[in-house]
Design a protein around this motif. Structure first.
Motif, PDB file in Angstrom:
ATOM      1  N   ASN A 165       0.948  -1.144  -0.068  1.00 37.13           N
ATOM      2  CA  ASN A 165      -0.029  -0.006   0.058  1.00 37.13           C
ATOM      3  C   ASN A 165       0.836   1.410   0.082  1.00 37.13           C
ATOM      4  O   ASN A 165       2.089   1.182  -0.020  1.00 37.13           O
ATOM      5  CB  ASN A 165      -0.998  -0.148   1.076  1.00 37.13           C
ATOM      6  N   ARG A 166       0.189   2.266  -0.136  1.00 38.18           N
ATOM      7  CA  ARG A 166       1.019   3.719  -0.040  1.00 38.18           C
ATOM      8  C   ARG A 166       1.936   3.966   0.950  1.00 38.18           C
ATOM      9  O   ARG A 166       3.185   4.277   0.726  1.00 38.18           O
ATOM     10  CB  ARG A 166       0.157   4.904  -0.368  1.00 38.18           C
ATOM     11  N   GLN A 167       1.473   3.619   2.302  1.00 36.61           N
ATOM     12  CA  GLN A 167       2.536   4.047   3.289  1.00 36.61           C
ATOM     13  C   GLN A 167       3.569   3.145   3.284  1.00 36.61           C
ATOM     14  O   GLN A 167       4.744   3.385   3.626  1.00 36.61           O
ATOM     15  CB  GLN A 167       1.717   3.484   4.715  1.00 36.61           C
ATOM     16  N   GLN A 168       3.423   1.770   2.908  1.00 31.26           N
ATOM     17  CA  GLN A 168       4.484   0.627   2.569  1.00 31.26           C
ATOM     18  C   GLN A 168       5.359   1.145   1.743  1.00 31.26           C
ATOM     19  O   GLN A 168       6.631   0.924   1.785  1.00 31.26           O
ATOM     20  CB  GLN A 168       3.851  -0.807   2.372  1.00 31.26           C
ATOM     21  N   VAL A 169       4.925   1.644   0.610  1.00 30.25           N
ATOM     22  CA  VAL A 169       5.777   1.866  -0.666  1.00 30.25           C
ATOM     23  C   VAL A 169       6.604   3.076   0.052  1.00 30.25           C
ATOM     24  O   VAL A 169       8.019   3.468  -0.264  1.00 30.25           O
ATOM     25  CB  VAL A 169       5.090   2.574  -1.754  1.00 30.25           C
ATOM     26  N   ALA A 170       6.193   4.094   0.518  1.00 26.99           N
ATOM     27  CA  ALA A 170       6.773   5.384   0.984  1.00 26.99           C
ATOM     28  C   ALA A 170       7.858   4.988   1.868  1.00 26.99           C
ATOM     29  O   ALA A 170       8.812   5.614   1.783  1.00 26.99           O
ATOM     30  CB  ALA A 170       5.695   6.114   1.688  1.00 26.99           C
ATOM     31  N   ARG A 171       7.408   3.757   2.776  1.00 27.91           N
ATOM     32  CA  ARG A 171       8.546   3.669   3.858  1.00 27.91           C
ATOM     33  C   ARG A 171       9.861   2.868   3.112  1.00 27.91           C
ATOM     34  O   ARG A 171      10.897   3.116   3.559  1.00 27.91           O
ATOM     35  CB  ARG A 171       7.889   2.707   4.938  1.00 27.91           C
ATOM     36  N   VAL A 172       9.480   2.073   2.079  1.00 25.89           N
ATOM     37  CA  VAL A 172      10.555   1.531   1.491  1.00 25.89           C
ATOM     38  C   VAL A 172      11.581   2.631   0.638  1.00 25.89           C
ATOM     39  O   VAL A 172      12.616   2.618   0.679  1.00 25.89           O
ATOM     40  CB  VAL A 172      10.126   0.554   0.463  1.00 25.89           C
ATOM     41  N   ILE A 173      10.829   3.712   0.174  1.00 24.69           N
ATOM     42  CA  ILE A 173      11.455   4.563  -0.632  1.00 24.69           C
ATOM     43  C   ILE A 173      12.308   5.452   0.464  1.00 24.69           C
ATOM     44  O   ILE A 173      13.459   5.755   0.140  1.00 24.69           O
ATOM     45  CB  ILE A 173      10.565   5.598  -1.236  1.00 24.69           C
ATOM     46  N   LYS A 174      11.967   5.682   1.526  1.00 22.43           N
ATOM     47  CA  LYS A 174      12.523   6.645   2.500  1.00 22.43           C
ATOM     48  C   LYS A 174      13.699   5.810   3.161  1.00 22.43           C
ATOM     49  O   LYS A 174      14.835   6.355   3.607  1.00 22.43           O
ATOM     50  CB  LYS A 174      11.421   6.945   3.666  1.00 22.43           C
ATOM     51  N   GLU A 175      13.530   4.533   3.550  1.00 22.80           N
ATOM     52  CA  GLU A 175      14.465   3.828   4.289  1.00 22.80           C
ATOM     53  C   GLU A 175      15.312   2.905   3.745  1.00 22.80           C
ATOM     54  O   GLU A 175      16.439   2.359   4.205  1.00 22.80           O
ATOM     55  CB  GLU A 175      13.820   3.198   5.401  1.00 22.80           C
ATOM     56  N   GLY A 176      14.964   2.574   2.385  1.00 25.70           N
ATOM     57  CA  GLY A 176      15.761   1.720   1.885  1.00 25.70           C
ATOM     58  C   GLY A 176      16.907   2.424   0.972  1.00 25.70           C
ATOM     59  O   GLY A 176      17.088   3.710   1.015  1.00 25.70           O
ATOM     60  N   SER A 177      17.733   1.641   0.470  1.00 33.27           N
ATOM     61  CA  SER A 177      19.018   2.185  -0.280  1.00 33.27           C
ATOM     62  C   SER A 177      18.535   2.362  -1.872  1.00 33.27           C
ATOM     63  O   SER A 177      19.257   3.218  -2.364  1.00 33.27           O
ATOM     64  CB  SER A 177      20.347   1.427   0.076  1.00 33.27           C
ATOM     65  N   VAL A 178      17.994   1.416  -2.253  1.00 35.04           N
ATOM     66  CA  VAL A 178      17.357   1.333  -3.577  1.00 35.04           C
ATOM     67  C   VAL A 178      16.137   1.481  -3.764  1.00 35.04           C
ATOM     68  O   VAL A 178      15.276   1.185  -2.868  1.00 35.04           O
ATOM     69  CB  VAL A 178      17.835   0.188  -4.321  1.00 35.04           C
ATOM     70  N   LYS A 179      16.094   2.763  -4.559  1.00 36.78           N
ATOM     71  CA  LYS A 179      14.420   2.947  -4.784  1.00 36.78           C
ATOM     72  C   LYS A 179      13.759   1.908  -5.716  1.00 36.78           C
ATOM     73  O   LYS A 179      14.475   1.309  -6.813  1.00 36.78           O
ATOM     74  CB  LYS A 179      14.351   4.386  -5.750  1.00 36.78           C
ATOM     75  N   PRO A 180      12.601   1.460  -5.305  1.00 35.78           N
ATOM     76  CA  PRO A 180      11.791   0.414  -6.168  1.00 35.78           C
ATOM     77  C   PRO A 180      11.670   0.793  -7.748  1.00 35.78           C
ATOM     78  O   PRO A 180      11.434   1.928  -7.714  1.00 35.78           O
ATOM     79  CB  PRO A 180      10.665   0.323  -5.378  1.00 35.78           C
ATOM     80  N   ALA A 181      11.901   0.049  -8.538  1.00 36.07           N
ATOM     81  CA  ALA A 181      11.914   0.431 -10.117  1.00 36.07           C
ATOM     82  C   ALA A 181      10.368   0.068 -10.236  1.00 36.07           C
ATOM     83  O   ALA A 181       9.671   0.902 -11.227  1.00 36.07           O
ATOM     84  CB  ALA A 181      12.665  -0.507 -10.837  1.00 36.07           C
ATOM     85  N   VAL A 182       9.651  -0.709  -9.569  1.00 33.69           N
ATOM     86  CA  VAL A 182       8.349  -1.101 -10.314  1.00 33.69           C
ATOM     87  C   VAL A 182       7.227  -1.157  -8.784  1.00 33.69           C
ATOM     88  O   VAL A 182       7.860  -1.962  -7.911  1.00 33.69           O
ATOM     89  CB  VAL A 182       8.438  -2.370 -10.873  1.00 33.69           C
TER      90      VAL A 182
END
Ligand code: NDP
Length: 326
Positions: A165-182
């Motif tokens: 969901n949106r919150q989960q995508v946002a958290r991966v973008i914020k805390e991950g080192s690689v931005k998801p491509a898809v």
């Protein structure tokens, strides 16, 4: 018009992704057995590659990786395609979310597909499970770091998310080192999710849309109350362009910059579903189709809804896990 190749869209890491993928989920019966023979799937994938499909969507849990790998190997051997012409997407299953287990899982998938790399590796769900399907308390961010490892090692060219969901995508973008491509999500007129789509697109993610034919096709007896294949509104739009209503739905996704993933094992439908790149829908027609929205999902594993990372809205009477596991 004859079938052709889909255009390619740019990912946020500079690589390209074909804007139409062949779906390969064949379904399971109540015993967890595939409902269509895998040999038929292999032949379908061979036909698809001959017709111009350049993107195949699978997942470890679909149990179709071996047949896809066989089909690709056959087509590479006979010169239909080169490996680098085919974009292969597969997905990490929920029981292998531990960071080091991700590597084992991807190696298993690669071995089944006879490949040295996949083009895209997706985390199938944010929900981690143990082998017995009891809930595991692994944070999807740890799992994401495992996917990042796979990209760093060259085993996955791109990495991404599915059913977040949106919150989960946002958290991966914020805390991950690689931005998801898809981000791969359910996408058809019954579930438009424009908030999530716009958000992810504004962050530079490419959206892949699953179950793109929505209520046009029968889905294991599930009724969505949505438009059928002969819906008058869709028939009128289709007639204007000399297309079919399934083609109109696939094109509606393309207009929204979403990659459709239609699944078929029928030759004529392979051609039909690929022939969506020689016409456009007007913004008004896109809006008319979007107005079917009822926020209705066909994929909602409510038996996981008490998991801390369950991505969807909870319902009153969750269904039992059809695989009969905990
Ligand atoms: P689709 O919307 O692709 O519908 C597939 C059904 O439609 C099949 O029964 C097929 O039958 C029929 N069909 C296909 N083309 C036509 C056509 N032109 N006219 C009439 N009927 C048609 O649904 P799926 O749920 O299979 O989703 C597609 C893919 O998305 C999956 O295969 C999988 O790869 C992916 N997916 C991912 C999920 C995730 O969690 N990330 C969840 C669900 C799906 P036939 O084969 O007999 O032609």
């Amino acid at each position: 018009a004859a079938a052709t190749e889909a255009p390619k869209w740019k990912l946020n890491n500079g690589l390209e992704i074909p804007a139409l993928a062949l779906g390969t989920y064949l379904g399971f019966d109540e015993h967890g057995v595939m409902t269509s023979t895998n040999k038929q799937l292999r032949d379908t994938v061979v036909s698809a590659l001959r017709l111009g499909y350049r993107h195949i969507d699978t997942a470890a849990v679909y149990q179709t990786e071996a047949e896809i790998g066989e089909a690709i190997a056959m087509c590479v051997a006979n010169g239909t395609v080169k490996r680098e012409d085919v974009f292969v997407t597969t997905k990490l299953w929920n029981t292998r979310h531990g960071r080091v287990r991700v590597a084992e899982a991807l190696r298993d998938s690669l071995k089944k597909m006879r490949l040295d790399y996949v083009d895209l590796y997706l985390m199938h769900w944010p929900v981690a499970l143990n082998e017995d399907y009891s809930f595991a308390s692994i944070d999807y961010l740890d799992t994401w770091r495992g996917l990042e490892d796979m990209q760093r090692q060259g085993l996955a060219r791109s990495i991404g998310l599915s059913n977040f969901n949106r919150q989960q995508v946002a958290r991966v973008i914020k805390e991950g080192s690689v931005k998801p491509a898809v981000l791969q999500i359910e996408a058809h007129p019954q579930i438009v999710q424009q908030d999530l789509v716009s958000y992810a697109q504004s962050e530079g993610l490419i959206i892949m849309g699953f179950s793109p034919l929505g209520s046009l096709v029968s889905r294991f007896g599930m009724e969505a109350g949505g438009p059928r294949v002969d819906d008058p509104t869709l028939v009128e739009i289709a007639a204007k362009y000399n297309k079919t209503t399934p083609q109109v739905l696939l094109r509606w996704l393309i207009e929204r910059k979403i990659i459709p993933i239609p699944k078929t094992v029928k030759q004529s439908r392979l051609v039909e579903n690929l022939n969506i790149f020689d016409f456009h829908l007007t913004p008004a027609e896109v809006a008319t189709i979007s107005a079917f929205d009822s926020n209705k999902r066909f994929t909602f594993p409510s038996f996981w809804q008490n998991h801390p990372h369950y991505p969807f809205e909870k319902i009153k009477n969750p269904i039992r896990d059809p695989f009969g596991r905990k």
